[in-house]
Each structure stands twice: as C-alpha cells, then as structure tokens.
Design an enzyme around this catalytic site. Structure first.
Site, PDB file in Angstrom:
ATOM      1  N   GLU A  96       0.875  -1.065   0.025  1.00  0.00           N
ATOM      2  CA  GLU A  96       0.229  -0.071  -0.033  1.00  0.00           C
ATOM      3  C   GLU A  96       0.855   1.295  -0.010  1.00  0.00           C
ATOM      4  O   GLU A  96       0.822   1.887  -0.813  1.00  0.00           O
ATOM      5  CB  GLU A  96      -1.009   0.037   1.260  1.00  0.00           C
ATOM      6  CG  GLU A  96      -1.793   1.167   1.371  1.00  0.00           C
ATOM      7  CD  GLU A  96      -2.548   0.883   2.352  1.00  0.00           C
ATOM      8  OE1 GLU A  96      -3.679   1.809   2.661  1.00  0.00           O
ATOM      9  OE2 GLU A  96      -2.858   0.121   3.152  1.00  0.00           O
ATOM     10  N   GLN A 109      11.665  -8.498  15.030  1.00  0.00           N
ATOM     11  CA  GLN A 109      11.411  -9.626  16.069  1.00  0.00           C
ATOM     12  C   GLN A 109      10.051 -10.156  15.905  1.00  0.00           C
ATOM     13  O   GLN A 109       9.067  -9.766  15.091  1.00  0.00           O
ATOM     14  CB  GLN A 109      11.464  -9.240  17.594  1.00  0.00           C
ATOM     15  CG  GLN A 109      12.978  -8.820  17.750  1.00  0.00           C
ATOM     16  CD  GLN A 109      13.365  -8.604  19.202  1.00  0.00           C
ATOM     17  OE1 GLN A 109      12.552  -9.061  20.084  1.00  0.00           O
ATOM     18  NE2 GLN A 109      14.343  -7.825  19.638  1.00  0.00           N
ATOM     19  N   HIS A 115       4.187  -1.393   7.926  1.00  0.00           N
ATOM     20  CA  HIS A 115       3.107  -1.485   6.837  1.00  0.00           C
ATOM     21  C   HIS A 115       2.881   0.070   6.949  1.00  0.00           C
ATOM     22  O   HIS A 115       3.550   0.990   7.531  1.00  0.00           O
ATOM     23  CB  HIS A 115       1.735  -2.177   7.306  1.00  0.00           C
ATOM     24  CG  HIS A 115       0.921  -2.081   6.101  1.00  0.00           C
ATOM     25  ND1 HIS A 115      -0.295  -1.452   6.168  1.00  0.00           N
ATOM     26  CD2 HIS A 115       0.978  -2.664   4.846  1.00  0.00           C
ATOM     27  CE1 HIS A 115      -0.904  -1.785   4.813  1.00  0.00           C
ATOM     28  NE2 HIS A 115      -0.129  -2.497   4.217  1.00  0.00           N
ATOM     29  N   GLU A 118      -1.113   4.578   1.900  1.00  0.00           N
ATOM     30  CA  GLU A 118      -1.185   4.659   0.506  1.00  0.00           C
ATOM     31  C   GLU A 118      -0.191   5.830   0.318  1.00  0.00           C
ATOM     32  O   GLU A 118      -0.267   6.885   0.778  1.00  0.00           O
ATOM     33  CB  GLU A 118      -2.244   4.965   0.001  1.00  0.00           C
ATOM     34  CG  GLU A 118      -2.495   4.857  -1.807  1.00  0.00           C
ATOM     35  CD  GLU A 118      -3.601   5.102  -2.053  1.00  0.00           C
ATOM     36  OE1 GLU A 118      -3.863   5.300  -3.428  1.00  0.00           O
ATOM     37  OE2 GLU A 118      -4.684   4.979  -1.543  1.00  0.00           O
ATOM     38  N   HIS A 151       9.124  -7.849  20.316  1.00  0.00           N
ATOM     39  CA  HIS A 151       8.062  -8.458  19.646  1.00  0.00           C
ATOM     40  C   HIS A 151       6.547  -7.845  19.875  1.00  0.00           C
ATOM     41  O   HIS A 151       6.416  -6.912  20.683  1.00  0.00           O
ATOM     42  CB  HIS A 151       8.123  -9.701  20.894  1.00  0.00           C
ATOM     43  CG  HIS A 151       9.171 -10.460  21.232  1.00  0.00           C
ATOM     44  ND1 HIS A 151       9.883 -11.145  20.555  1.00  0.00           N
ATOM     45  CD2 HIS A 151       9.987 -10.130  22.170  1.00  0.00           C
ATOM     46  CE1 HIS A 151      10.911 -11.447  20.918  1.00  0.00           C
ATOM     47  NE2 HIS A 151      11.353 -11.038  22.008  1.00  0.00           N
ATOM     48  N   HIS A 156       4.149   1.909  11.557  1.00  0.00           N
ATOM     49  CA  HIS A 156       2.966   2.021  10.461  1.00  0.00           C
ATOM     50  C   HIS A 156       3.332   3.390  10.070  1.00  0.00           C
ATOM     51  O   HIS A 156       3.056   4.439  10.440  1.00  0.00           O
ATOM     52  CB  HIS A 156       1.755   1.948  11.117  1.00  0.00           C
ATOM     53  CG  HIS A 156       0.606   1.577   9.847  1.00  0.00           C
ATOM     54  ND1 HIS A 156       0.292   2.654   8.864  1.00  0.00           N
ATOM     55  CD2 HIS A 156       0.206   0.757   9.520  1.00  0.00           C
ATOM     56  CE1 HIS A 156      -0.556   1.955   8.075  1.00  0.00           C
ATOM     57  NE2 HIS A 156      -0.640   0.679   8.217  1.00  0.00           N
ATOM     58  N   ASN A 236      21.000 -10.322  18.246  1.00  0.00           N
ATOM     59  CA  ASN A 236      20.081 -10.835  17.134  1.00  0.00           C
ATOM     60  C   ASN A 236      21.240 -10.753  15.562  1.00  0.00           C
ATOM     61  O   ASN A 236      20.966 -11.550  14.627  1.00  0.00           O
ATOM     62  CB  ASN A 236      19.066  -9.589  16.771  1.00  0.00           C
ATOM     63  CG  ASN A 236      17.800 -10.065  17.618  1.00  0.00           C
ATOM     64  OD1 ASN A 236      16.999 -10.747  17.086  1.00  0.00           O
ATOM     65  ND2 ASN A 236      17.764  -9.565  18.701  1.00  0.00           N
TER      66      ASN A 236
END
EC number: 4.2.1.1
Length: 247
Positions: A96, A109, A115, A118, A151, A156, A236
């Site tokens: 998007e 994680q 995300h 648009e 976690h 966003h 990590n």
C-alpha cells in the site's frame, strides 16, 4: 469379532461416491491437485500485487547476510540491509505504502508489523502527507541501522526510526519520526510527533503532541534501558548468522 477388510473397503468407496454425488466434494478438487503451482506463489518473500495505485509489482531486495524466517512475510518494495534478523510471524508488507527500508544490523522480532498508508494515488501522484524523507530520500517506512523492533511492536507509515533506537514490546509508531538513540518502552506510542534524539517514552505512555515529545526525559547512563538496544542488536546479529549457516 475379526475385522473384514473387504467390507471396510466397500463402505469407504460407497461413502466417497455419496459425498461426490451430494456436492460435498468439489469436482474442482482434482484439478487443484493436478495444477502446477510454482514456489513463488506461496513464497513468504514475494512481489506486491498490481493495484489501482501501483501498476508495477516490485520484489524485495535483501542483503545475502540477512536472515528471513520462513514464517515471516516480506512483500513488495522492501530493502533489507546486512545482518538483519527477521523473526517468525513478522510482517514487512510494502503493498500500500512504499518503499519500506530496514537498515544494517537491525532486527525485526516476532510478530512485528511494518506497513504504511498509501503513498501514491490512482493518478500516479505521490501523497506527500504519507511520505517521510530521510537523507534526501523518500520512504513509507524507514528503519535505521542497529534498530531493535521488539516482539509485536508496530511501525506504521508514514514513519521513520533513527539509528540505535529500541522500540519495545507492543510499542507503536504512526505518522511519526523517532530520533537516534531513543527508547520506546513496552506499550508506549508515538503518534503524529517527532521524538528528539536521545529521549525515551515511559512504558504505556502515548505521546500525541509535540509539546509532550519535546519534554520527554533523556536517555542517560543511569537510565535502566540505556544499553538494552546494544545488547539486543548483538544477540540478533549473531542469531542471523547462526540461522543462515543452518538454513
């Protein structure tokens, strides 16, 4: 009583015919079994779909030293840097808003979501309010180097997270820029603000105004989590190396 295999076989055949006749078994089931399906169609690393706002599919670009767990998803115009660890059930989905960038030695994680809103409208024009600029380049989501996304945290877009920053468990970043050397403690949030370098948001606090952001406490040597990110990044990076060797 001894079991009669012949009777059992007849019963199974009768049941199968009855189900097929009743429509409980789809006639297309055999076609599905016979259909040639490529691995890419079910890959966890794949192109974004064609949409009205994005007519061109893009595939992720992933450094060969990064590790993407088979249970994680990386979709669309995503760049993942060196020695990045992407854990099970993480979702990096650039279908998007695009692009999404994850810098070197960062970790994404378990259950993390990246995300974005648009970034291009159906006329092919950029939606400026949904874009962040970092070093002269535009992104939907930007994650710097040596960043830990713990976690179930979410970033966003439009959003950017600076270098050496720790985003704690279930923390949330939306329409915000988080500076370098910051800490978002578990279940904290930054919404519609810019967090200055070297600040932390206490656990559970939701920062929604710039006045609040500017008053956040500084990360000092005696702060409880001042060196947490450094340790998490170290672990990590080595996990990514170890998983790459065994995959």
């Amino acid at each position: 009583m001894m079991f009669n295999k012949q009777i059992f076989t007849i019963l199974i055949l009768s049941l199968s015919l009855a189900l097929a006749g009743s429509g409980c078994i789809s006639e297309g089931a055999e076609d599905n079994v016979a259909q040639e399906i490529t691995v890419d169609e079910f890959s966890n690393i794949r192109e974004n779909p064609v949409t009205p706002w994005n007519p061109e599919p893009s595939a992720p670009v992933i450094d060969p030293t990064a590790y993407i767990d088979p249970q994680a998803s990386v979709i669309g115009e995503v760049t993942i840097g060196a020695n990045v660890m992407v854990s099970p059930m993480a979702s990096i989905r650039s279908d998007e808003g695009m692009p999404i960038f994850v810098g070197d030695r960062s970790n994404v994680q378990d259950g993390v979501v990246l995300h974005a809103l648009e970034t291009i409208n159906e006329e092919g024009e950029p939606i400026e309010d949904n874009i962040v600029e970092v070093d002269g380049k535009e992104y939907a989501v930007y994650i710097g180097n040596n960043v830990s996304l713990a976690h179930q945290s979410q970033v966003h877009g439009p959003a950017a997270v600076g270098d050496d920053t720790f985003i704690g468990m279930q923390a949330f970043v939306f329409k915000s820029k988080v500076g370098n050397n910051c800490v978002l403690e578990p279940r904290s949030a930054a919404i519609g603000v810019t967090i200055p370098d070297g600040r932390y948001i206490p656990a559970g606090m939701v920062v929604t105004s710039q006045a609040e952001a500017d008053k956040l406490p500084e990360v000092t040597d005696d702060y409880a989590y001042s060196h947490t990110n450094e340790a998490v990044v170290y672990v990590n990076v080595h996990l990514a190396e170890g998983y790459k060797e065994t995959s």
